[in-house]
Each structure stands twice: as C-alpha cells, then as structure tokens.
Scaffold this active site. Structure first.
Site, PDB file in Angstrom:
ATOM      1  N   GLY B  14       0.813  -1.210   0.000  1.00 56.62           N
ATOM      2  CA  GLY B  14       0.000   0.000   0.000  1.00 56.62           C
ATOM      3  C   GLY B  14       0.845   1.258   0.000  1.00 56.62           C
ATOM      4  N   HIS B  44       1.817  -7.627   1.642  1.00 54.84           N
ATOM      5  CA  HIS B  44       1.079  -8.001   2.835  1.00 54.84           C
ATOM      6  C   HIS B  44      -0.123  -7.121   3.155  1.00 54.84           C
ATOM      7  CE1 HIS B  44       0.216 -10.120   6.375  1.00 54.84           C
ATOM      8  NE2 HIS B  44       0.228  -9.017   7.079  1.00 54.84           N
ATOM      9  N   ALA B  48      -4.862  -7.210   5.358  1.00 55.22           N
ATOM     10  CA  ALA B  48      -5.552  -6.381   6.351  1.00 55.22           C
ATOM     11  C   ALA B  48      -7.053  -6.579   6.201  1.00 55.22           C
ATOM     12  CB  ALA B  48      -5.175  -4.922   6.181  1.00 55.22           C
ATOM     13  N   GLU B  49      -7.704  -6.698   7.335  1.00 60.52           N
ATOM     14  CA  GLU B  49      -9.104  -7.107   7.284  1.00 60.52           C
ATOM     15  C   GLU B  49     -10.056  -5.982   7.684  1.00 60.52           C
ATOM     16  OE1 GLU B  49      -9.417 -10.713   9.571  1.00 60.52           O
ATOM     17  OE2 GLU B  49      -7.554 -11.489   8.735  1.00 60.52           O
ATOM     18  N   GLY B  50      -9.863  -5.488   8.919  1.00 57.03           N
ATOM     19  CA  GLY B  50     -10.916  -4.727   9.573  1.00 57.03           C
ATOM     20  C   GLY B  50     -11.302  -3.400   8.962  1.00 57.03           C
ATOM     21  N   PHE B 116     -14.203   0.634  16.179  1.00 56.09           N
ATOM     22  CA  PHE B 116     -12.964  -0.125  16.226  1.00 56.09           C
ATOM     23  C   PHE B 116     -12.290   0.083  17.575  1.00 56.09           C
ATOM     24  CE2 PHE B 116      -9.668  -2.312  13.669  1.00 56.09           C
ATOM     25  CZ  PHE B 116     -10.507  -3.015  12.839  1.00 56.09           C
ATOM     26  N   GLN B 230       3.545  -4.905  18.554  1.00 56.97           N
ATOM     27  CA  GLN B 230       2.141  -5.098  18.901  1.00 56.97           C
ATOM     28  C   GLN B 230       1.710  -6.564  18.817  1.00 56.97           C
ATOM     29  OE1 GLN B 230      -1.323  -3.451  16.387  1.00 56.97           O
ATOM     30  NE2 GLN B 230      -1.529  -2.450  18.380  1.00 56.97           N
ATOM     31  N   HIS B 232      -1.616  -8.732  18.745  1.00 56.85           N
ATOM     32  CA  HIS B 232      -3.055  -8.629  18.519  1.00 56.85           C
ATOM     33  C   HIS B 232      -3.713  -9.692  19.378  1.00 56.85           C
ATOM     34  CE1 HIS B 232      -6.920  -8.576  16.552  1.00 56.85           C
ATOM     35  NE2 HIS B 232      -6.560  -7.554  15.802  1.00 56.85           N
ATOM     36  N   LEU B 242      -5.178 -13.969  11.529  1.00 62.27           N
ATOM     37  CA  LEU B 242      -5.831 -12.946  12.330  1.00 62.27           C
ATOM     38  C   LEU B 242      -7.351 -13.045  12.240  1.00 62.27           C
ATOM     39  CD1 LEU B 242      -5.371 -10.147  13.854  1.00 62.27           C
ATOM     40  CD2 LEU B 242      -6.067  -9.168  11.685  1.00 62.27           C
ATOM     41  N   HIS B 353       1.773  -8.892  15.645  1.00 69.00           N
ATOM     42  CA  HIS B 353       0.951  -8.362  14.563  1.00 69.00           C
ATOM     43  C   HIS B 353       1.585  -7.183  13.838  1.00 69.00           C
ATOM     44  CE1 HIS B 353      -2.665  -7.519  12.391  1.00 69.00           C
ATOM     45  NE2 HIS B 353      -2.870  -6.359  12.980  1.00 69.00           N
ATOM     46  N   GLU B 377       4.560   0.562   7.184  1.00 70.81           N
ATOM     47  CA  GLU B 377       4.925  -0.088   8.440  1.00 70.81           C
ATOM     48  C   GLU B 377       6.434  -0.061   8.699  1.00 70.81           C
ATOM     49  OE1 GLU B 377       2.876  -3.769   9.097  1.00 70.81           O
ATOM     50  OE2 GLU B 377       4.097  -4.271  10.853  1.00 70.81           O
ATOM     51  N   GLY B 390      -5.979  -0.082  16.139  1.00 67.56           N
ATOM     52  CA  GLY B 390      -6.431  -0.816  14.970  1.00 67.56           C
ATOM     53  C   GLY B 390      -7.053   0.151  13.980  1.00 67.56           C
TER      54      GLY B 390
HETATM   55  C1  LIG Z   1      -3.465  -9.841   9.193  1.00 66.17           C
HETATM   56  C2  LIG Z   1      -3.327  -8.360   9.265  1.00 66.17           C
HETATM   57  C3  LIG Z   1      -4.455  -7.551   9.341  1.00 66.17           C
HETATM   58  C4  LIG Z   1      -4.339  -6.180   9.401  1.00 66.17           C
HETATM   59  N1  LIG Z   1      -5.477  -5.420   9.466  1.00 66.17           N
HETATM   60  C5  LIG Z   1      -5.376  -4.082   9.492  1.00 66.17           C
HETATM   61  C6  LIG Z   1      -6.538  -3.278   9.518  1.00 66.17           C
HETATM   62  O1  LIG Z   1      -7.654  -3.774   9.537  1.00 66.17           O
HETATM   63  N2  LIG Z   1      -6.401  -1.944   9.532  1.00 66.17           N
HETATM   64  C7  LIG Z   1      -5.173  -1.351   9.497  1.00 66.17           C
HETATM   65  O2  LIG Z   1      -5.123  -0.140   9.478  1.00 66.17           O
HETATM   66  N3  LIG Z   1      -4.047  -2.101   9.461  1.00 66.17           N
HETATM   67  C8  LIG Z   1      -4.114  -3.439   9.459  1.00 66.17           C
HETATM   68  N4  LIG Z   1      -2.973  -4.202   9.430  1.00 66.17           N
HETATM   69  C9  LIG Z   1      -1.673  -3.556   9.314  1.00 66.17           C
HETATM   70  C10 LIG Z   1      -1.399  -3.134   7.869  1.00 66.17           C
HETATM   71  O3  LIG Z   1      -1.991  -4.053   6.995  1.00 66.17           O
HETATM   72  C11 LIG Z   1       0.070  -3.109   7.538  1.00 66.17           C
HETATM   73  O4  LIG Z   1       0.742  -2.395   8.474  1.00 66.17           O
HETATM   74  C12 LIG Z   1       0.291  -2.430   6.191  1.00 66.17           C
HETATM   75  O5  LIG Z   1      -0.465  -3.075   5.212  1.00 66.17           O
HETATM   76  C13 LIG Z   1       1.717  -2.406   5.773  1.00 66.17           C
HETATM   77  O6  LIG Z   1       1.792  -1.927   4.439  1.00 66.17           O
HETATM   78  P1  LIG Z   1       3.143  -1.551   3.760  1.00 66.17           P
HETATM   79  O7  LIG Z   1       2.799  -0.945   2.451  1.00 66.17           O
HETATM   80  O8  LIG Z   1       3.931  -0.757   4.685  1.00 66.17           O
HETATM   81  O9  LIG Z   1       3.900  -2.910   3.557  1.00 66.17           O
HETATM   82  P2  LIG Z   1       3.508  -4.278   2.833  1.00 66.17           P
HETATM   83  O10 LIG Z   1       2.152  -4.280   2.295  1.00 66.17           O
HETATM   84  O11 LIG Z   1       3.904  -5.343   3.763  1.00 66.17           O
HETATM   85  O12 LIG Z   1       4.448  -4.289   1.586  1.00 66.17           O
HETATM   86  C14 LIG Z   1       5.831  -4.509   1.681  1.00 66.17           C
HETATM   87  C15 LIG Z   1       6.395  -4.496   0.296  1.00 66.17           C
HETATM   88  O13 LIG Z   1       7.779  -4.445   0.348  1.00 66.17           O
HETATM   89  C16 LIG Z   1       8.335  -5.380  -0.512  1.00 66.17           C
HETATM   90  N5  LIG Z   1       9.646  -5.764   0.016  1.00 66.17           N
HETATM   91  C17 LIG Z   1       9.956  -6.077   1.281  1.00 66.17           C
HETATM   92  N6  LIG Z   1      11.268  -6.373   1.377  1.00 66.17           N
HETATM   93  C18 LIG Z   1      11.785  -6.227   0.140  1.00 66.17           C
HETATM   94  C19 LIG Z   1      13.086  -6.376  -0.410  1.00 66.17           C
HETATM   95  N7  LIG Z   1      14.137  -6.760   0.336  1.00 66.17           N
HETATM   96  N8  LIG Z   1      13.264  -6.161  -1.717  1.00 66.17           N
HETATM   97  C20 LIG Z   1      12.207  -5.793  -2.495  1.00 66.17           C
HETATM   98  N9  LIG Z   1      10.988  -5.611  -2.026  1.00 66.17           N
HETATM   99  C21 LIG Z   1      10.770  -5.831  -0.726  1.00 66.17           C
HETATM  100  C22 LIG Z   1       7.361  -6.491  -0.539  1.00 66.17           C
HETATM  101  O14 LIG Z   1       7.461  -7.216  -1.725  1.00 66.17           O
HETATM  102  C23 LIG Z   1       6.043  -5.724  -0.499  1.00 66.17           C
HETATM  103  O15 LIG Z   1       5.664  -5.329  -1.786  1.00 66.17           O
HETATM  104  C24 LIG Z   1      -3.072  -5.578   9.405  1.00 66.17           C
HETATM  105  C25 LIG Z   1      -1.937  -6.370   9.350  1.00 66.17           C
HETATM  106  C26 LIG Z   1      -2.054  -7.752   9.311  1.00 66.17           C
HETATM  107  C27 LIG Z   1      -0.832  -8.576   9.352  1.00 66.17           C
END
Ligand SMILES: Cc1cc2nc3c(=O)[nH]c(=O)nc-3n(C[C@H](O)[C@H](O)[C@H](O)COP(=O)(O)OP(=O)(O)OC[C@H]3O[C@@H](n4cnc5c(N)ncnc54)[C@H](O)[C@@H]3O)c2cc1C
Ligand code: SF4
Ligand code: F3S
Ligand code: FES
Lengths: 246, 582, 118, 139
Positions: B14, B44, B48-50, B116, B230, B232, B242, B353, B377, B390
């Site tokens: 994202g 990842h 994310a669900e909620g 939430f 954190q 969960h 989750l 989490h 993140e 959350g």
């Molecule tokens: C099960 C679950 C449910 C959740 N539900 C919620 C929710 O309801 N509401 C909420 O606000 N948050 C929620 N979260 C938290 C939230 O989803 C995450 O914090 C957020 O999506 C992280 O997004 P990001 O873009 O930072 O990283 P990610 O989506 O994890 O993307 C990481 C990217 O980096 C790339 N990458 C990593 N390392 C390398 C590397 N060495 N070389 C090249 N590429 C690399 C990966 O390929 C990926 O594309 C939830 C988390 C989980 C685990």
C-alpha cells in the site's frame, strides 16, 4: 490415521534438467496442515532446494496456486488430510511456462491486466469534493467480480487459454466487468476494444471450468457470458441504428 | 548492468504504490520505479481485514481522532505527525473511493463506518472484512494507469548504496534469473513493511522479514522505537491467522474457560450486551493482550495442542450479520479451524501483529540520511507511539506514502542529473555482487539449515521480548541472538541454481531479521519503564521523566548499537492517564 | 487488435439457436425419431400433419428453428474443431464449411417451408 | 531504463519449460469430456434439421411419401442414430438451461433474482413448449 503422507513434487531446475521430473518426500500428516505446510516442511527439514511461491498462508495473496492431484488449488487452503492416505501429487499450475520447480511465469497475465484498463474512467474532468454515492445494491452489482485475488487457478483450468495464450482469459475479463458494472465508472466503451477483439470474450466457449476452479467465487465464466450478451446487444443496436442513434 | 531512475521505491504494498502515484502526480517528468520481492498485489497489505480510520461523520472531529491515537499510543506519538495524519486521512480515503475502492455503504450511498478498538467515535471505513485486499488491489490497478511507473516485480533488494551521507541507489537480485543488478536513483523510498516473522507466532505473511529496517540500519539511518511490538489479542492458534478486531467491534465477546467475559477484571469497563466504544472488547490491543497473559497465569485459559487460548464468541451476532460484515472471518474459521463461528466458539490467542517502530522519519517521510525516505509499516513517523490503534495503519500508509512520494519528488528534482562521481558507488555495488555470488556458489552443504537458525531466533524472541519482558529474559535473548549471529556464516545453501533460488533469499532474509531482532531487544533492554506494548515486569510503571522520549538506535561503525533519546513532540495533549471503559 | 464486428452477431445467432434447439428439438426428435418408430405412440395420420404444416405459423416457427439451429451448429462445430481437435490453422476451410453449410441448409429450409405451395 | 555500464553477472536468462497441450486434452478430465460432448451435441442438432426437412418434404409430397418416411425411421440404423441424437440433444438442453442463469442477471425491483429461480423458469418453459408441441403434433 496414518502418521505420514507421501508428497510427489514436481522438480525443474533449468540448469540441470531438460524437463520436469517428480521427486517424493514423506511428510507428517497432521490435521491442520495444508499442502503448503507440507511443502514448508520439505523446504525447512528435508530439502532446501525446493522452490515455490507463498506468502500470506491465509488464502488472500494469491501466490500459492499449484496443481494438486491434477486440480488447480490454493495450496494454503487445501489440506493434506483430504488426500490421505496419499500419495499427493503437487505440480506447477498448468497452462503457464514453468520457471522452476513449482514456480510458473505469470508475465503474460500481468500484461493482460493493464490491457483491460482496470481503473475508474470518468468523462468529467473534475474530481468530486466528496465520495461518489453508491448504494449497497449498486455495490452488489460488481462486488463479486472485485473479489479476484489474481491466483490464476482459472487460467490453469481453462483449456482454451491452454490452447491459445493470446486469449485474454477469465480473470482479466472478470476484472474488466468489475469496472464496467461499477456505478462510478464510465469507461465501458474504452474497454470494449480489448474485450471484443479477436482474443477477447469471443474466444471463450464457456467451458465453465474457470468458475469451478475459482477459490473466491468470482464466477469469471458468468462475467464473460454477461459481457457477450452486452456486447452483442450493443452491436445489434449499432446495426439497427447506424448513426449511434442516441 | 546498471539501471537508472530518479526515484526508486522499494516495496509494492500500500505505501509503495501510493508513493509511486504521488511521485507521478507531483512531477511526471521523473522516472520512478517500484522494486518488489513479490508482485505488488501479493504484498502483505492484502491481508488487512478490519478497516481504515478517517474522520467523515459530522458528529466526529479531527481532534478526537488525534486524542484517541495519542492516548492509545500511551503519549509516545509525535503530536505534530498525528495532527497531519488525522487531517489528511479523510482526503486520502476519499481519493481511494474515487479510484474505485469498493467501500461498504450506507443505504443512502455514503461510505459506511464501523466502530474499532480504542476509538471513541465510529470512524473506521471498511470493505466488508477485506479492507486491505480491496485497498491494495484498487491502488495497484490504479497504478497501472500510469505508464510512467516502471516495475521490477520479484526483485529482491539486498543493499542500499550510500556515499557521502547520501543514498544513490540499491543492489537487487532478479529472482527469475538470478541476475544481480545495480539500480541507481537520486532518492530511494523504503516501503518494505513490517517484520513480524522475527517472532514464531505472527499474523504476518512470509515476506514480512523487516528487510527495509535492516537495510536502512546498515546504511546508517537510525531506527526508532523498535521495542514496541504489537500483539493482537485474537489470532487463530497454529496458523496465527488474524481474526479481525471488527469481529469484536460488531459485538463479539472474549470468554475465558468458564465462559466469563474476563476483561471486566482488568479495568476495561463493565460488560454490556452490545459493543461499547473504548470499553471491554473494544479496548486497545496492548491491554487486551496483557489481560490474556494474566488470565493464563490464573489458570483460566483453555489448553490446546497449540498452546493456551481463550474463546471469541460471535454466536449471538447471528448468521446474517456475520455473512455481510464478517464473511472472511467465517471463511477463515471454516477453512483453517473447521469450525463455524455462527455455531461454535472461536479459539484465539495473542499473536505478533505489527511494528510500531521502524526507520525514523520526519513528517515528510524523510530519514536523516539524505535521499532516503520511508513510509508504511517500515517507517516510524511516529503516529503510533507505544501502541497502534487498529485501523490507523492503512490510512497511515496512504497519508505518509503520499507525503514521502511528494517529498522525494521534490528532492530528486533538485539534484543534478549526472550526480557527480559514481566510482565509489559502483565499487560498493561490485562488492555486494561478489558477496551474493559467493553465497550462491560458495556455501556448500553440510552446515546448518537456514530454518534451524530462524526457528531458534524466533523462539528466543518470544521468550525474551514477548508481551511481558524483564532484564533477565532480555539478557538471555540477546545472548541467544549473539550466538546465532556467530553461527550465521556457517549456514549452508544447498541450492546453486540461479533461477528462482528461494533458499538464497531465505538466507539473506535471515541475516536481515537478525539485525532487526537485535535492535528490538537492545532498545527494549534500555527502556526501563512500561508503556503501551512494552511491558516490563521489573519496571511496571510508565516513567515520563526519563522516557517520554523516542529510542533512536544507530549502528556504529563497528556494528554495535548506540541509542539516543530525542523527546516526543507534544503540541496540545499533555501526557495523561489512559482510561478505558470509564 | 481488430474489433470483431461479425462475431457478436454470430454469437447471438448461436445463442438464439441454443435456446430454440433446447426448447423444440427434444420433443420433436423424441416423437418422430424414437417413439413413433418404436410404436410406443401411434404416429398422427397424414391429413392431420399436412394441416399442421400448412398453417403459416407452423411454417414460420419451423423455418426459424431450422435456421437458428443450423447457425447454432455452425458456431459450436467450428469451435469443436478449433479447440477439441486443435485445427485452428484450418480456420478458412472450417468457416466456409460451417457457415456455408448453415446458409445452404437455410436455403433448403426456405424453399421447403416458405416457397413450396402446399 | 538506460544502461550506463555493463558488467558480467552470474544470472543467466531463465529457460522456462513450456508444456504442450495434448491433442486429446479433453479425455483427461471428466469435466472436459462433458464439455466436448456438449459441443458435439451441435452435430446432432444439425442432423435433426436434416431429419425435420426430410419429414416436411415427405408430408408435403403426399400420403405415400409420409408412409415411406415412417418406415425409414424404423430402420434400426436410423433409429439408433436418433436415440443417440436424442441423448445428445437432451444433454444440450439440460446444460443450456443450467448455465442460463450465469449469463443473465434478472432484476426485480432492484434485487437480483436467485439463479435457481431463473433456471427453474427455463425448465418450466421447456416443459410447456414440449407439451404444446406434442399436443399439436398428436392432435
Ligand atoms: C493480518 C493483518 C491484518 C491487518 N489489518 C489491518 C486493519 O484492519 N487496519 C489497518 O489499518 N491495518 C491493518 N494491518 C496492518 C497493515 O496491513 C500493515 O501495516 C500495512 O499493510 C503495511 O503496508 P506496507 O505498504 O507498509 O507494507 P507491505 O504491504 O507489507 O508491503 C511490503 C512491500 O515491500 C516489498 N519488500 C519487502 N522487502 C523487500 C526487499 N528486500 N526487496 C524488495 N521488495 C521488498 C514487498 O514485496 C512488499 O511489496 C493488518 C496487518 C495484518 C498482518
Ligand atoms: S477469477 Fe478466481 S481463479 Fe481466477 S484469478 Fe481471480 S480468484 Fe483466481
Ligand atoms: S474455462 Fe475458459 S472457455 Fe471460458 S468459461 Fe472459463 S474462460
Ligand atoms: S499463500 Fe497467500 S493465497 Fe496461499
């Protein structure tokens, strides 16, 4: 229940083998273990050289599609016990070139995604101040087609795609319909070219296996049929009312 | 071979996708690329669900969102960052709506919101319980519209190239071919997500190995607040899948082995039949996970083959509500636990989490290292403080993804084109390439498996740096990590195939995870207080005199960590007591 | 990619043919092809049938059935050869045969049902 | 993307393995076999048109021709052909009506009709048409 199960896993290392071979491993048969857990057991404990894709292990990221006993499956959502006493055969997805072991090349699919213009197309220039209103019923119209996780089990199940890799294929067409049917979108005319091209919907002969294989109930076969009906009526209208007739 | 872009974004989740779109919108002249170790829509964020919080209702206010966030974070949030965040979150969410995200709706067509955990008002937008999935796919599909965005799908970044205190690019391996390439850039944005895989039991996907945190740390950028991990309260045993907080927000109850809503014993309010905001099951995650441990110590949890659990009771919600608002919860329970939440109690236990900490950035996503930005993140801005609420993380990655994109665009545009002398950078890249080739070719079998060291590291982290920590437990953990680090070079890589060598990747990830694990434990040992998710049995109270400050961990030249404590930015909300259920 | 102008029309004909064939053919084939020959049901006498066939509405319905059913066949038959036997290379020949056949059949049907005075 | 320097690297071009679809791909799986059977039903649809036109010609040519036609239909080969044709045509009808709801969305007052209902409507129509046709033929 038996305590272990044999997994026959397809191996292909392009610098060593001319074509794929099968290799057998015994893995513990546990109630909660998905096929993917079996593969992870192999990789962690038995043979670190096995390669496959996985990530979320909760059926949502779409990476772990493979052919299990001949059927396209998400291996993180398919359980070993359902195949007891075994052996269970794990091969890469069909209809795609195999890169390595259980990993297939999906570049073709990724290219097709862009072809159907999967984004909201608006004719007005201005972006609105707030949200576009959309009632739950309007949401329902396209919701099902928005559930696709791009796992490509449908491409693997569709014989027509196997025969003709130029065929746009089930998930891409369902995705186009997802936007066509969205009340916020005005781009169905723009998507028409790709969808009704010679490699578009008309190639599909409604085998229907795509919808059977789909783990998320997207029903791509339905999407395609519905699009055919729309496209055909549109064409008919343009024949009957040549100058657009609007 | 070397590729060149103005801006390279590492990560296609994202945050990365939002940043890429922001760059193109800010300055279409720039060449921007996303490098991701998985196809973007597999990132990842998809799990994310909620939901995603942003003020939209008339009865709500930005200040209330800010206050909930700050008190939820136990006053460790930078309040200027929080203010920027709550202000821009609604705008970002509306943009996402305009881009086609299928938000759940009210009958009159407006987007619907749900309650939430830890939020005083109803402000969490949702797309059933697949919010992250829809958000990520909407962003990814929208990004396809911009032909300017180049993509390196399934490329793994192994190193940031830094010279004279400035980031100049990255080294990455293309998985499908094994090619090792240098990709230069005027600015790099890290969007690599969290590091839950450092622990054994986590909701996080296999790819969440903290790569970006370790890459930045190694390159000289400090990490912030790494001790705040954190848990969960509701993960499914064994898989760690989750069960979203939305299940409790819709009215689910947590029951101990006697069928008793035990949260009432932990200063979280008195039970009511329906959900009450900031109370009981809708308390913050840190407090709920801590209550579980206490219940377990009292012997009131349920023993299963996969450890102690409590029950999540959704039965009284009825099939209709579960099917419309929580379809995925039902699907996951049916698939992975063979139980039906409409009829059965769901076994749950706390599960690692989310990382509150991460690469330290300012409110524009800039790290102290010139040209290096971070968002999502992987970053710590910080709006999450000692405990994230959350549904704050999805809007965070939009707001700060966009901000980092814009800031990086501005920075890159201001840099001269040739960038001066490249020889130092190319030498660095060449060294990195040699290191990787040695790993691939040289490491014969016979040593330890990657998984052996990984499993031991995870066990050490759970024992030493879990929900409750002490000087003792952490000292043991640190020793264990040190020992593992020494064993790491002996790990064997049996796979010498250049094509899609996942064993090599796993070994590289393990090395990165060890760095992250060490930074977590080191920061945690030095913080002698209990705050939010960092609970010490030997220092049970919050200590605002010494620790109303961020821990900023640097890597010294000799590899050893060094921690500083810059103060928290307080604007309008002086530290207070966290009150829930009253 | 050239947009298909003809394909949608042929598909409509195929679909219409599919419905008509599903609705009409089983009962007619069951009667004339199986039940009458097996003498499970007595065939109608000539005068009655002639009267039925003379009726313009019957003729129109039968003509429509024949034409649509033929186009239904042409479409499916074409794809059966394309995909089932992987003969897409021969598409010109297959198309000529299928749609030529459908046109020819339609002409015969028109002759028998519309032109022949009864 | 532009190349500024070229250095050697360990990676080699991937050499993906492409599998060919066997000519008789559809014998491998029950569902594929059923699909091909469904497609082949069209041949019997075409056969029926021929059969029908022969019948019409016979009826129009007079009583004798009609008799000869009836006798010809009792020929074991013709009979066997028609039995097979009937089976295929039935397969066509059943699969067609079953799939219809997937392709069409009927809305009544904003609500999508459940697919089973649409299928049921099709089967109902089939029953009515068959009854009417039989009644006309048999007089
Ligand atoms: C099960 C679950 C449910 C959740 N539900 C919620 C929710 O309801 N509401 C909420 O606000 N948050 C929620 N979260 C938290 C939230 O989803 C995450 O914090 C957020 O999506 C992280 O997004 P990001 O873009 O930072 O990283 P990610 O989506 O994890 O993307 C990481 C990217 O980096 C790339 N990458 C990593 N390392 C390398 C590397 N060495 N070389 C090249 N590429 C690399 C990966 O390929 C990926 O594309 C939830 C988390 C989980 C685990
Ligand atoms: S339509 Fe279904 S099977 Fe096909 S890619 Fe999408 S989710 Fe997978
Ligand atoms: S399986 Fe293939 S042929 Fe059409 S209905 Fe599905 S895309
Ligand atoms: S691992 Fe993500 S769908 Fe299976």
């Amino acid at each position: 229940m038996a305590r272990s199960i044999t997994m026959q896993v397809a191996r292909y290392r392009p610098d060593r083998e001319a074509e794929p071979t099968m290799q057998s491993y015994d893995v513990p048969l546990r109630k909660d273990w998905a096929i993917l857990d079996g593969l992870n057991h192999i990789k962690d404990e038995l043979d670190g050289t096995l390669s496959y894709r996985w990530s979320c292990r909760m059926g949502i990221c779409g990476s772990c599609g493979m052919t299990v006993n001949g059927e396209p499956k998400l291996t993180c959502a398919t359980f070993l016990t359902d195949y007891a006493p075994g052996p269970v055969r794990v091969e890469p997805l069909r209809n795609f070139p195999v890169v390595r072991d259980l990993v297939v090349d999906i570049g073709d699919f990724m290219a097709k995604l862009s072809v159907v213009q999967p984004w909201i197309i608006r004719k007005d220039e201005e972006t609105p101040d707030g949200e576009y209103l959309q009632t739950p019923a309007e949401l329902e119209d396209y919701k099902q087609f928005s559930m696709c996780i791009n796992c490509m089990l449908c491409y693997s199940a569709c014989p027509i795609y196997g025969l003709n890799e130029h065929f746009l294929g089930p998930a891409a067409i369902a995705l186009a319909q997802r936007y066509n049917l969205d009340s916020r979108d005005q781009g169905s005319a723009d998507r028409m070219d790709a969808l009704s091209a010679s490699t578009g919907v008309w190639d599909c002969t409604y085998v229907g296996e795509c919808s059977t294989a789909c783990p998320k109930n997207v029903d791509p076969a339905g999407a395609i049929q519905r699009y055919k009906l729309t496209a055909a009526t549109e064409t008919l209208k343009s024949f009957l009312m040549p100058r657009g007739g609007r | 071979m070397t590729y060149t872009h103005d801006i390279v974004i590492v990560g296609g989740g994202g945050a990365g996708l939002r940043a890429a779109i922001a760059v193109v919108e800010a300055n279409p002249q720039l060449s921007v690329a996303i490098i991701s170790k998985v196809y973007p829509m597999r990132s990842h964020t998809v799990s994310a669900e909620g939901g995603a919080a942003a003020v939209i209702r008339a009865e709500d206010s930005l200040d209330e969102h800010a206050y909930d966030t700050i008190s939820g974070g136990d006053w460790l949030c930078d309040q200027d960052a929080v203010e920027a965040f709550v202000d821009e979150a609604p705008k970002e969410m509306l943009r996402l709506e305009n881009w086609g995200c299928p938000w759940s709706r009210e009958p009159d067509g407006r987007v619907a919101v749900r309650p939430f955990g830890g939020m005083k008002r109803i402000r969490t937008w949702f797309a059933a319980d697949k919010t992250g999935f829809h958000l990520l796919h909407t962003l990814f599909q929208t990004s396809l519209k911009y032909e300017e965005i180049a993509r390196y799908d399934e490329w793994f970044v192994t190193k940031l190239l830094v010279e004279d205190g400035r980031v100049r690019g990255v080294v990455a391996i293309e998985l499908s071919s094994g090619r090792i390439e240098t990709i230069t850039a005027k600015a790099v944005i890290l969007c690599t997500g969290g590091c839950g895989r450092v622990f054994p039991f986590t909701t996080n996907a296999n790819i969440k190995t903290g790569d970006g945190m370790a890459l930045a740390y190694r390159a000289g950028a400090p990490l912030k607040d790494m001790e705040f991990v954190q848990y969960h309260p509701t993960g499914l045993p064994f898989t760690g899948i989750l069960i979203t907080e939305a299940a409790r927000a819709e009215g689910g109850w947590l029951l101990n082995k006697d069928g008793y809503r035990y949260l009432q014993d932990y200063d979280l309010g008195t039970p009511q039949p329906g959900p009450v905001l900031r109370s009981m099951e809708l308390g913050p995650r840190d407090r709920l996970s801590q209550a579980f441990v206490k219940e377990m110590e009292k012997g009131r949890t349920i023993d299963t083959p996969y450890g102690q659990v409590v029950h999540l009771d959704l039965r009284h919600l009825g099939a209709k509500l579960i099917n419309t608002k929580l379809p995925m919860v039902r699907e996951l329970c049916l698939d992975y636990e063979k139980i039906d939440p409409v009829k059965d109690l769901v076994p749950v236990r706390p599960v690692v989490h989310y990382m509150m900490g991460g690469v330290s950035t300012d409110i524009h996503g800039a790290t102290p290292l010139d040209g290096l930005y971070a968002a999502g993140e992987v970053a710590c801005v910080s709006i999450n403080g000692a405990n994230r609420l959350g549904s704050n993380s999805l809007p965070e990655l939009l707001v700060f993804g966009a901000r980092a994109g814009r800031a990086a665009a501005e920075f890159a545009a201001a840099q001269p084109d040739d960038g001066g002398d490249w020889s130092g950078i190319l030498t660095q890249a060449e060294d990195e390439r040699r290191r990787l080739e040695r790993d691939l070719r040289g490491r014969e079998g016979g040593g330890e498996r990657v998984s052996t060291i990984r499993t031991e590291m995870q066990a050490a982290m759970e024992q030493g740096a879990g929900i409750y920590r002490s000087a003792d437990s952490m000292a043991k953990c640190a020793d264990a990590l040190q020992e593992l680090r020494e064993r790491l070079p002996g790990v064997s890589i049996d796979d010498h195939t250049t094509t899609f060598n996942t064993e090599l990747i796993a070994a590289l990830e393990l090395g990165l995870m060890l760095d992250v694990a060490e930074s977590i434990v080191h920061s945690a040992r030095l913080r002698e207080e209990s705050r939010g998710a960092h609970q010490r049995t030997d220092f049970p109270e919050r200590d605002d005199v010494r620790y109303l400050a961020h821990s900023l961990i640097h890597r010294s030249a000799d590899g050893s960590p060094r921690v500083e404590y810059p103060p928290v930015t307080i604007t309008r909300w002086p530290p207070g007591v966290r009150v829930y259920g009253r | 990619m050239p947009k298909q102008r003809i394909a949608p029309i042929l598909w409509l004909l195929f679909s219409a043919g599919g419905i008509v064939a599903a609705l009409m053919i089983p009962v007619l084939l069951a009667l004339f092809g199986v039940l009458f020959p097996l003498e499970l049901v007595a065939p109608p006498d000539h005068a009655h049938l002639l009267a039925v066939i003379r009726h313009p509405l019957t003729r129109l319905v039968l003509f429509g059935t024949c034409v649509l059913a033929l186009f239904h066949w042409a479409h499916r038959f074409k794809y059966t050869l394309y995909d089932g036997l992987q003969l897409k290379g021969l598409h010109t020949a297959i198309n000529t045969f299928a749609y030529g056949g459908a046109l020819l059949g339609s002409a015969v049907a028109a002759y028998l049902l519309l032109l022949l005075p009864a | 993307m532009s190349d500024t320097t070229a250095t050697s690297h360990v990676g080699n071009q991937p050499r993906p393995y492409r599998r060919r679809v066997p000519i008789l791909w559809w014998v491998r799986r029950r569902s594929y076999l059923l699909f091909v059977a469904r497609e082949v039903s069209s041949v019997f649809v075409a056969w029926f048109v021929v059969f029908l036109l022969l019948l019409v010609r016979a009826v129009l040519s007079g009583e004798d021709a009609y008799r000869r036609f009836l006798d010809w239909t009792a020929n074991p080969f013709v009979l066997a052909l028609n039995v097979v044709a009937l089976l295929f045509v039935l397969l066509h009808a059943v699969t067609w009506f079953n799939l219809a709801p997937q392709a069409m969305v009927v809305k009544v007052r904003g609500r999508r009709l459940p697919p089973v209902l649409i299928a049921a409507a099709h089967f109902g129509a089939w029953a009515v048409v068959s009854a009417v046709v039989a009644w006309i033929v048999l007089g």
